[in-house]
Scaffold this motif. Structure first.
Motif, PDB file in Angstrom:
ATOM      1  N   ALA A   1      17.416  -3.255 -52.299  1.00  0.00           N
ATOM      2  CA  ALA A   1      17.398  -3.042 -50.855  1.00  0.00           C
ATOM      3  C   ALA A   1      16.915  -1.636 -50.541  1.00  0.00           C
ATOM      4  N   GLY A   2      16.042  -1.549 -49.542  1.00  0.00           N
ATOM      5  CA  GLY A   2      15.540  -0.260 -49.097  1.00  0.00           C
ATOM      6  C   GLY A   2      14.926  -0.364 -47.719  1.00  0.00           C
ATOM      7  N   VAL A   3      15.692   0.003 -46.705  1.00  0.00           N
ATOM      8  CA  VAL A   3      15.241  -0.038 -45.316  1.00  0.00           C
ATOM      9  C   VAL A   3      15.496   1.343 -44.718  1.00  0.00           C
ATOM     10  N   HIS A   4      14.443   1.985 -44.235  1.00  0.00           N
ATOM     11  CA  HIS A   4      14.597   3.300 -43.589  1.00  0.00           C
ATOM     12  C   HIS A   4      13.935   3.257 -42.221  1.00  0.00           C
ATOM     13  N   ILE A   5      14.665   3.739 -41.228  1.00  0.00           N
ATOM     14  CA  ILE A   5      14.131   3.861 -39.871  1.00  0.00           C
ATOM     15  C   ILE A   5      14.268   5.318 -39.455  1.00  0.00           C
TER      16      ILE A   5
ATOM     17  N   ALA B   1      22.292  -5.110 -49.713  1.00  0.00           N
ATOM     18  CA  ALA B   1      22.309  -5.968 -50.910  1.00  0.00           C
ATOM     19  C   ALA B   1      23.646  -6.698 -51.014  1.00  0.00           C
ATOM     20  N   GLN B   2      24.741  -5.996 -50.715  1.00  0.00           N
ATOM     21  CA  GLN B   2      26.070  -6.613 -50.755  1.00  0.00           C
ATOM     22  C   GLN B   2      26.193  -7.730 -49.713  1.00  0.00           C
ATOM     23  N   VAL B   3      25.722  -7.472 -48.503  1.00  0.00           N
ATOM     24  CA  VAL B   3      25.790  -8.471 -47.430  1.00  0.00           C
ATOM     25  C   VAL B   3      24.984  -9.706 -47.819  1.00  0.00           C
ATOM     26  N   PHE B   4      23.768  -9.492 -48.331  1.00  0.00           N
ATOM     27  CA  PHE B   4      22.927 -10.617 -48.731  1.00  0.00           C
ATOM     28  C   PHE B   4      23.629 -11.433 -49.813  1.00  0.00           C
TER      29      PHE B   4
ATOM     30  N   LYS C   1      27.249  -5.934 -60.661  1.00  0.00           N
ATOM     31  CA  LYS C   1      27.014  -4.509 -60.914  1.00  0.00           C
ATOM     32  C   LYS C   1      26.159  -3.956 -59.784  1.00  0.00           C
ATOM     33  N   GLU C   2      26.402  -2.699 -59.446  1.00  0.00           N
ATOM     34  CA  GLU C   2      25.646  -2.051 -58.374  1.00  0.00           C
ATOM     35  C   GLU C   2      25.139  -0.690 -58.838  1.00  0.00           C
ATOM     36  N   VAL C   3      23.948  -0.357 -58.383  1.00  0.00           N
ATOM     37  CA  VAL C   3      23.362   0.962 -58.613  1.00  0.00           C
ATOM     38  C   VAL C   3      22.908   1.494 -57.273  1.00  0.00           C
ATOM     39  N   LYS C   4      23.388   2.676 -56.921  1.00  0.00           N
ATOM     40  CA  LYS C   4      22.934   3.355 -55.702  1.00  0.00           C
ATOM     41  C   LYS C   4      22.006   4.483 -56.129  1.00  0.00           C
ATOM     42  N   LEU C   5      20.818   4.526 -55.570  1.00  0.00           N
ATOM     43  CA  LEU C   5      19.848   5.561 -55.908  1.00  0.00           C
ATOM     44  C   LEU C   5      20.012   6.756 -54.969  1.00  0.00           C
TER      45      LEU C   5
ATOM     46  N   HIS D   1      21.534   6.653 -51.142  1.00  0.00           N
ATOM     47  CA  HIS D   1      21.070   5.733 -50.111  1.00  0.00           C
ATOM     48  C   HIS D   1      22.216   4.790 -49.758  1.00  0.00           C
ATOM     49  N   LYS D   2      22.253   4.348 -48.528  1.00  0.00           N
ATOM     50  CA  LYS D   2      23.304   3.432 -48.074  1.00  0.00           C
ATOM     51  C   LYS D   2      22.836   1.978 -48.075  1.00  0.00           C
TER      52      LYS D   2
END
Length: 136
Positions: free
Chosen positions: A90-94, A71-74, A53-57, A65-66
């Motif tokens: 997962a949450g990475v922002h640059i 999370a899918q790759v991991f 199951k996946e949840v995108k916030l 968020h992309k």
């Protein structure tokens, strides 16, 4: 039995880390990094049903968020070696992310999964739960 480990990868001018908690056979993984770590997506895998199951916030501008991609790759990189179920956030922002940095994120996340897999292979003290016979 609860064990924790942190894995890091640096490339393309930024760092991503995986904060991993192993609770007996189950994994909780937080993939964070960049200028503003956050929660962008959640992936869960139930080892009994094999359901994902996946949840995108939502992000600040109303789009999703992309980060679910990380999370899918991991998960795809580690699923064959999982001792139990897994939840990956997962949450990475640059700020001002470049195409090079976007392209690097997949390989960086695969690198985190490889580190985690190597660590998991050393974990052997898993226990099966014991249920009371009067609860059915």
């Amino acid at each position: 039995m609860i064990q924790q480990q942190i894995f890091t990868v640096k490339e393309a001018g930024y760092e991503i880390r995986a904060e991993v908690t192993l609770a007996n056979k189950d994994l909780l993984v937080n993939i964070l990094g960049g200028d503003l770590p956050h929660l962008g997506g959640v992936l869960t895998y139930d080892s009994s049903s094999q359901e994902v199951k996946e949840v995108k916030l939502f992000s600040h501008d109303g789009r999703f968020h992309k980060d679910i991609f990380l999370a899918q790759v991991f998960f795809e990189s580690i699923k064959e070696d999982l001792p139990g179920s897994i939840t990956v956030t997962a949450g990475v922002h640059i700020d001002g992310i470049s195409q090079e940095q976007i392209a690097a994120s997949k390989g960086m996340t695969e690198g985190l999964a490889r580190q985690c897999t190597a660590w998991l292979k050393g974990q052997k003290d898993f226990k099966d739960p014991v249920y009371s016979s009067h609860f059915k």
